[in-house]
Design a protein around this motif. Structure first.
Motif: not given
Length: 364
Positions: A241-264
């Motif tokens: 949750r701490e990492v995701l909060r930092a990611c949200k701050r990085y991409v901001g409120e616009g149209r940008r998204r963070v790509t979540i990499e998830y190895v299966m």
């Protein structure tokens, strides 16, 4: 090449300008040199015809464009190409070129090895030696450009920091490399064409938001802390949750998204419950999910999830309103797929030595 000479690949525009001004030259010389080196791929000062002969002679005496030595050049039938580069200290790193119909991506390394010890990654199991210099980072692209031009194939259009190492643990050198990637007098790549992948070094991620706007990818791989502690040990210091909060701050409120990499990983993080937990976790995070079929390596303790299981996981996320794609495995026949890069270097962490002892003792 003379190791006493300055390597001009180490300089972004600000450093190049300061270097010229310290020698009594005009600032615009930096722009000229950047274009020759990075846009034309030229390393011969005599060929830089818009520089005076006196300046060219000065450059030859004190500077050079020091590329990387190509030790191996492997090609896959799918067009993927992997280079093993040797550095001046004889450590070796890998870079991967991945052509697609609409783009050509170069996956570059930022460290010799990796200090994070993620359990599903071949690079991490090799241990760690040191950070790469700016010249060694950007040199991978510079070398790729020259080699691809000789082959007459699509030039690099996108760069991803997804090779060996954690980019945010080599912050200053990576940022200088990014400056060159985006500089109009060098590679002129937009923020959408440069992606930095991190396991979540939160303080450095917050610093990144102050100096860069490149695309961001988070190496997540688990929907809850106990499992991620096992897969990505950095999580014990910077939980999800701490990492995701930092990611949200990085991409901001616009149209940008963070790509979540998830190895299966079969039977580890790929259940319906895991998918629902991930969907809930990402509900308020501007994100898209990239599912990565696990790529095996020697002594790996995991197996790849089956196709039907990956599809089911993807559908659960889709039905929860999260854009999700499954990454197509490329270059696995030459060990160039995600998580397979290894290089060749002296491991300062002795991680390989400890793993070898475990295998001999039958504890793995």
């Amino acid at each position: 090449m003379d190791s006493e000479k300055v390597n001009l690949l180490d300089f972004d525009r600000a450093a190049m300008t300061a270097w010229f001004e310290a020698r009594g030259e005009k600032a615009f010389r930096a722009q000229q040199l950047l274009k020759w080196i990075h846009q034309q791929g030229v390393d011969d000062f005599d060929a830089m015809t818009n520089l005076s002969k006196t300046l060219r002679e000065t450059l030859k005496a004190v500077a050079e464009v020091r590329g990387l030595k190509v030790v191996a050049d492997q090609k896959s039938p799918d067009g993927t190409r992997k280079w093993l580069f040797e550095l001046a200290d004889h450590n070796r790193i890998e870079s991967v070129y991945i052509p697609e119909p609409e783009r050509a991506t170069l996956c570059i390394s930022s460290q010799v090895g990796c200090a994070l010890n993620c359990s599903f990654c071949s690079t991490a199991q090799q241990g760690f030696n040191r950070n790469l210099t700016t010249g060694e980072i950007i040199g991978q692209l510079w070398m790729a450009g020259r080699l691809l031009a000789q082959s007459g194939v699509r030039p690099v259009s996108n760069v991803v920091f997804m090779g060996m190492g954690e980019p945010l643990l080599n912050f200053d050198n990576v940022i200088r490399a990014i400056e060159l990637l985006q500089d109009d007098f060098a590679y002129a790549l937009s923020k959408r064409r440069v992606t930095l992948s991190t396991a979540g070094v939160v303080p450095a991620l917050e610093r990144l938001a102050e100096v860069s706007d490149v695309s961001l990818a988070l190496s997540l791989h688990a929907p809850e802390d106990a499992l991620r502690d096992e897969l990505v040990p950095l999580n014990r210091k910077y939980p999800i949750r701490e990492v995701l909060r930092a990611c949200k701050r990085y991409v901001g409120e616009g149209r940008r998204r963070v790509t979540i990499e998830y190895v299966m990983l079969d039977g580890v993080n790929d259940s319906d419950a895991d998918a629902r937990a991930l969907a809930k976790l990402l509900r308020t995070v501007p994100s898209k999910v990239n599912l990565i079929p696990f790529n095996p390596f020697p002594r790996a303790r995991y197996r790849r999830s089956g196709v039907s299981r990956i599809d089911r996981f993807r559908d659960i996320l889709h039905n929860s309103g999260i854009v999700t794609i499954t990454r197509k495995t490329r270059g696995d026949d030459i060990d160039a797929a995600c998580g397979q890069l290894a290089g060749d270097f002296k491991d300062r962490t002795r991680r390989r030595e400890r793993l070898a002892v475990q295998v001999i003792g039958g504890t793995t």
